[in-house]
Enzyme design. Structure first.
Site, PDB file in Angstrom:
ATOM      1  N   HIS A  12       0.877  -1.179   0.000  1.00  0.00           N
ATOM      2  CA  HIS A  12       0.000   0.000   0.000  1.00  0.00           C
ATOM      3  C   HIS A  12       0.905   1.216   0.000  1.00  0.00           C
ATOM      4  O   HIS A  12       1.615   1.470   0.979  1.00  0.00           O
ATOM      5  CB  HIS A  12      -0.924  -0.003   1.208  1.00  0.00           C
ATOM      6  N   ASP A  14       1.353   4.898   0.156  1.00  0.00           N
ATOM      7  CA  ASP A  14       1.040   6.299   0.421  1.00  0.00           C
ATOM      8  C   ASP A  14       2.153   7.122  -0.196  1.00  0.00           C
ATOM      9  O   ASP A  14       3.319   7.013   0.203  1.00  0.00           O
ATOM     10  CB  ASP A  14       0.960   6.557   1.922  1.00  0.00           C
ATOM     11  N   ASP A 124      -7.726   1.956   1.793  1.00  0.00           N
ATOM     12  CA  ASP A 124      -7.565   2.733   3.024  1.00  0.00           C
ATOM     13  C   ASP A 124      -8.316   4.051   2.977  1.00  0.00           C
ATOM     14  O   ASP A 124      -7.945   4.998   3.646  1.00  0.00           O
ATOM     15  CB  ASP A 124      -6.072   2.984   3.281  1.00  0.00           C
ATOM     16  N   HIS A 349      -5.303  10.078   0.158  1.00  0.00           N
ATOM     17  CA  HIS A 349      -5.997  10.298   1.426  1.00  0.00           C
ATOM     18  C   HIS A 349      -5.110  10.925   2.496  1.00  0.00           C
ATOM     19  O   HIS A 349      -5.587  11.747   3.282  1.00  0.00           O
ATOM     20  CB  HIS A 349      -6.621   8.991   1.936  1.00  0.00           C
TER      21      HIS A 349
END
Length: 909
Positions: A12, A14, A124, A349
């Protein structure tokens, strides 16, 4: 039959979060290098899921362009899986159109490398938009994989058709329009198969506990294990770890899998008893502490900048480019894609939510500036192309007429006050000298003059002399052309400007009625602290609160505009008020009230509150944050020391306006606190409504019975509305994405203006002094009364126009191919909301998109005289079935809550 363990390798990613973008970028390059090396040498390593976002490819190949061919090879083989998104956005803090452009650009970029993953991936997101199933199905995606929003209960605690609970990690998810996809919840999060041990003595207990945890929620014999986590490096020895797992657990079949195979297996074996969850998934059926909704108020300045940039792109630049294309200008697809990508790089996000370290958000503001500057340039070019093609010869008989064009790029006919700066005379530099040229121009007398429309009717307007200014032109075929110009500003009432069109006006030397208005200050004339127009009457009280009378319904709303201040000992993710603290408010605090402007067109009052609030939290908060004390367990309070908080609130009521404009400005010198503005409705209903992604969401006033968080803040896009059958009040705004419906007996709408905190939170200790938001701050709101639930769409339309900037350009007296007034899309549709007017990149067709915010069927009617070859499309702008015009009219039925996209070929002017 053996149960099958599906292991999906992923990371994941980010893009920026607890480190700056480039620090994360460095880690990404290392990860991708090692991944490609593993794919080269280990055929047992079947595939790797690239987190559903194509920007990973952009970021990697920016540094490693020589490896593009290898990347494409493994994508075509199905060993690297990419798309369908450009970035993994926060769904609630990015606009409806931004969510669609993310999907559209993600698909287009992914297709340049190879196959596009058709997995609706939301690993997420801090809550999931209710219209996601409809958007996904329109993009050919029949599933959604997500990590938040639904409470798993385990198959021994069946909940049947409960709205936000599921006994299984598999369920169906349904949009308000009835669109339904298979939903996969990460009930054990997306790291439940990370770092699989190779050694048997470690692997045995690892698999024993983890298989048990997954089986607790699985409805089928197919068990999902996610081999990775946030920024997790690739497990290079996965093949050996799986060989160990197979030796230890022979009753299970271990597969290095992918989402396509896993989801297909679940479909084939899913029981009929799967639950259906409906609409928004915001963790409603929880204790309320883990929703992360307060990211909507972390660093409000980020949200305000994003709203401004989105509105420029969607509601000005793209419509103006369609208009310019019709007169021969080239639609700037490549520049718009670049601009959208620049803006969407701020939409992940952890970025748009304001929950990263200060370096991340500093870089975001630079990206916002880049997007804004590109948009301003594109809008100016398109507006000038159209203005140069408009026939303004109606003003030829007027002495020294200065024509100008007022563009309305909203989807509705619009009236309002518009300002434009015009040049009455200019002289090129540099002879004899700039100073002498400026001096000569300063002697030119500016007559008061008048403003007229294309029919010669006088228009109520003010004229302000701006003196002499430097300017320049940048011709396409010559060197830059600097000049000095005699300038003035006109503010006028632009009435009934057609939707997606324009009207033409001119300043003339001759004075006509109505005469230009003059402003009157409070110093020269006593004010009664009231203002009214045909729709509203406002009465301001001594403490700065005000009453609003809706003349249509006779309803009076009282005590509006109270400011509330409380401490905040939370972090960028979670608001936490100190225990037993009593909120401070401006109710009863005498305010300074001054009338700044009063005319036939506008009245403006300024209300100034001189307040003192605690300077910050006490020293205990620093110790609690440094030692990672849980938010719910913190005991810090606010300090006794005070700092001044001077809040200046401007109330503006324009002629003909249906809403009251509110502008708030202040210099924040306090830390660890929250500032809100309160709007009691004194209306009665068990639900309220909030603008969300392609819907006006219906939300309960009361949270779940198990909700224990004292706060019940929620997201909204452009407005919050509370109504009864015959009366309603909405608060629209620019970039204030957090609100709370207070259960105070008055159903007060509380809008968060500022939240100041000093730490990131989450898994470590990351100080964020920038999140205290010290210094000058501002907010813009619009208070909209309306005649009850059946007229709620009025609030949606007013909010859309609040977000749509007027565009005004000076023109010449000229013949032209366009008439003095024109619209590019003449449509009607009761409550329908138009969100897009743009061109398709492949075909050049015009694309228009609406949504139905009601649960009742509607009808879209289009006057199609200026267009041809109409057809239905979808969010990927694919051509679907054609539409027939009857006598030049297109009639399209619109289902409840439907998102409708149409394409057509515009007639070139």
């Amino acid at each position: 039959m053996k149960k099958k363990i599906h292991i999906i390798s992923h990371t994941h990613w980010d893009r920026e979060w607890y480190m700056s973008y480039e620090r994360h970028h460095l880690k990404l390059i290392r990860l991708m290098d090692s991944l490609l090396e593993l794919l080269d040498r280990d055929p047992e390593f079947k595939s790797f899921h690239l987190d559903g976002q194509t920007i990973i490819m952009d970021d990697y190949l920016q540094v490693r362009p020589e490896l593009r061919e290898k990347v494409e090879h493994y994508i075509r083989e199905g060993r690297l899986i990419q798309g369908p998104w450009y970035i993994l956005q926060d769904e609630f803090l990015t606009s409806s159109e931004a969510n669609v452009r993310n999907l559209l650009i993600g698909h287009r970029d992914a297709a340049t490398y190879g196959p596009v993953s058709k997995i609706g991936y939301f690993p997420d997101s801090f809550g999931n938009m209710g219209q996601a199933p409809q958007l996904l199905l329109q993009a050919g995606i029949d599933n959604a994989v997500f990590g938040r929003g639904v409470k798993p209960t385990g198959f021994n605690n069946s909940v049947g058709e409960a709205a936000y609970e599921s006994p299984f990690s598999e369920m169906y998810w349904e949009s308000p329009d009835g669109s339904r996809v298979l939903g996969i919840l990460f009930a054990n999060w997306y790291h439940n198969g990370m770092e699989i041990p190779v050694e048997p003595e470690e692997a045995a207990p690892y698999w024993e506990s983890r298989i048990r945890n997954v089986e607790q929620y699985a409805s089928t014999p197919h068990l999902l294990f996610m081999n990775g986590c946030d920024h997790q490096p690739v497990q290079m020895d996965l093949a050996a770890a799986l060989r160990t797992a197979r030796d230890l657990n022979k009753e299970y079949d271990f597969i290095h899998s992918n989402f396509n195979d896993y989801i297909e297996s679940v479909r084939e074996t899913a029981p009929d008893s799967l639950a259906t969850v409906r609409g928004e998934l915001r963790s409603q059926q929880t204790d309320g502490w883990g929703t992360l909704v307060n990211t909507a108020s972390a660093r409000v300045y980020i949200k305000q900048a994003n709203q401004h940039c989105q509105a420029l792109l969607e509601k000005a630049v793209e419509p103006l480019a369609v208009m310019a294309q019709s007169v021969g200008a080239r639609y700037p697809h490549h520049l718009l894609t670049y601009n959208w990508k620049t803006l969407m790089q701020n939409h992940p996000h952890d970025s748009i939510c304001g929950c990263s370290v200060d370096e991340v958000h500093d870089e975001m503001m630079a990206r916002f500036a880049k997007s804004r500057h590109m948009s301003e340039g594109l809008a100016e070019e398109s507006a000038m192309a159209v203005a140069d093609a408009i026939d303004t010869s109606a003003f030829a008989n007027e002495e020294d007429a200065v024509p100008f064009v007022v563009f309305n790029t909203s989807g509705w006919e619009r009236s309002g006050l518009v300002s434009v700066e015009l040049e009455i005379l200019r002289e090129a530099l540099y002879e004899p000298s700039p100073a002498e040229i400026a001096k000569r121009l300063e002697t030119v007398r500016l007559p008061l003059g008048s403003v007229i429309d294309a029919s010669g009717n006088a228009v109520d307007a003010s004229i302000e002399d701006l003196g002499v200014r430097f300017g320049y032109d940048l011709p396409e075929n010559r060197f830059r052309q600097p000049y000095m110009a005699r300038c003035f500003r006109i503010t006028l009432e632009a009435k009934d400007i057609p939707a997606l069109g324009y009207g033409t006006f001119a300043w003339i030397k001759k004075e006509r009625q109505p005469t230009a208005y003059a402003t009157v200050s409070a110093a020269s004339e006593p004010a009664a602290n009231t203002m009214d127009n045909d729709h509203l009457k406002i009465t301001i009280q001594e403490d700065g609160t005000f009453e609003l009378l809706d003349k249509e319904t006779g309803k009076v709303y009282r005590d509006l505009g109270i400011f509330e201040n409380v401490g905040d000992i939370g972090n960028e993710y979670i608001f936490r008020q100190p225990q037993n603290e009593i909120p401070l408010t401006t109710k009863g605090l005498r305010a300074d009230i001054v009338r700044l402007e009063h005319s036939s067109l506008r009245t403006v009052y300024e209300i100034v509150h001189r307040w003192a609030i605690p300077a910050g939290a006490d020293d205990l908060l620093s110790r609690e944050t440094a030692t990672m004390v849980l938010i719910q367990e913190r005991q810090a309070q606010r300090t006794a020391a005070k700092v001044p908080l001077v809040i200046a609130t401007k109330l503006t009521l324009d002629k003909g306006a249906k809403g009251l404009s509110i502008q708030v400005s202040y210099n924040n010198q306090a830390r660890d606190h929250r500032l809100r503005m309160l709007f009691p409705t004194d209306l009665t209903s068990e639900v309220h409504h909030a603008d969300s992604i392609y819907e006006t969401a219906v939300r309960d006033n009361e949270p779940s019975a198990i909700w224990s968080n004292p706060s019940n803040c929620q997201h909204n896009q452009a407005f919050v509305a509370f109504d009864e059958p015959e009366a309603g009040l909405a608060v629209a705004h620019k970039g204030l994405n957090e609100y709370e419906l207070l259960r105070d007996g008055r159903n007060t709408i509380a809008m968060t203006l500022l939240r100041s905190v000093g730490e990131l939170g989450d898994w470590g200790v990351f100080p964020t002094p920038g999140a205290q938001c010290l210094g000058e701050q501002s907010a813009e709101l619009l208070l909209i009364p309306y005649a009850g639930g059946k007229n709620r769409h009025v609030a949606a339309i007013e909010a859309a126009m609040l977000h749509t900037p007027w565009t005004v350009r000076q023109a010449a007296v000229q013949a032209g191919q366009l008439p003095a007034e024109h619209s590019w899309l003449d449509w009607s549709g009761e409550t329908l909301v138009l969100t897009a007017f743009k061109a398709n990149e492949e075909r050049g067709d015009t694309i228009a998109r609406w949504y139905n915010p009601t649960l009742q069927p509607q009808t879209l009617v289009i006057q199609a005289a200026d267009a041809e070859d109409w057809y239905r499309s979808n969010v990927l702008e694919e051509r679907l079935e054609g539409l027939d015009a009857a006598d030049g009219i297109i009639t399209v039925p619109v289902k409840p809550a439907e998102i409708l996209t149409l394409g057509f070929k515009a007639t070139t002017k």
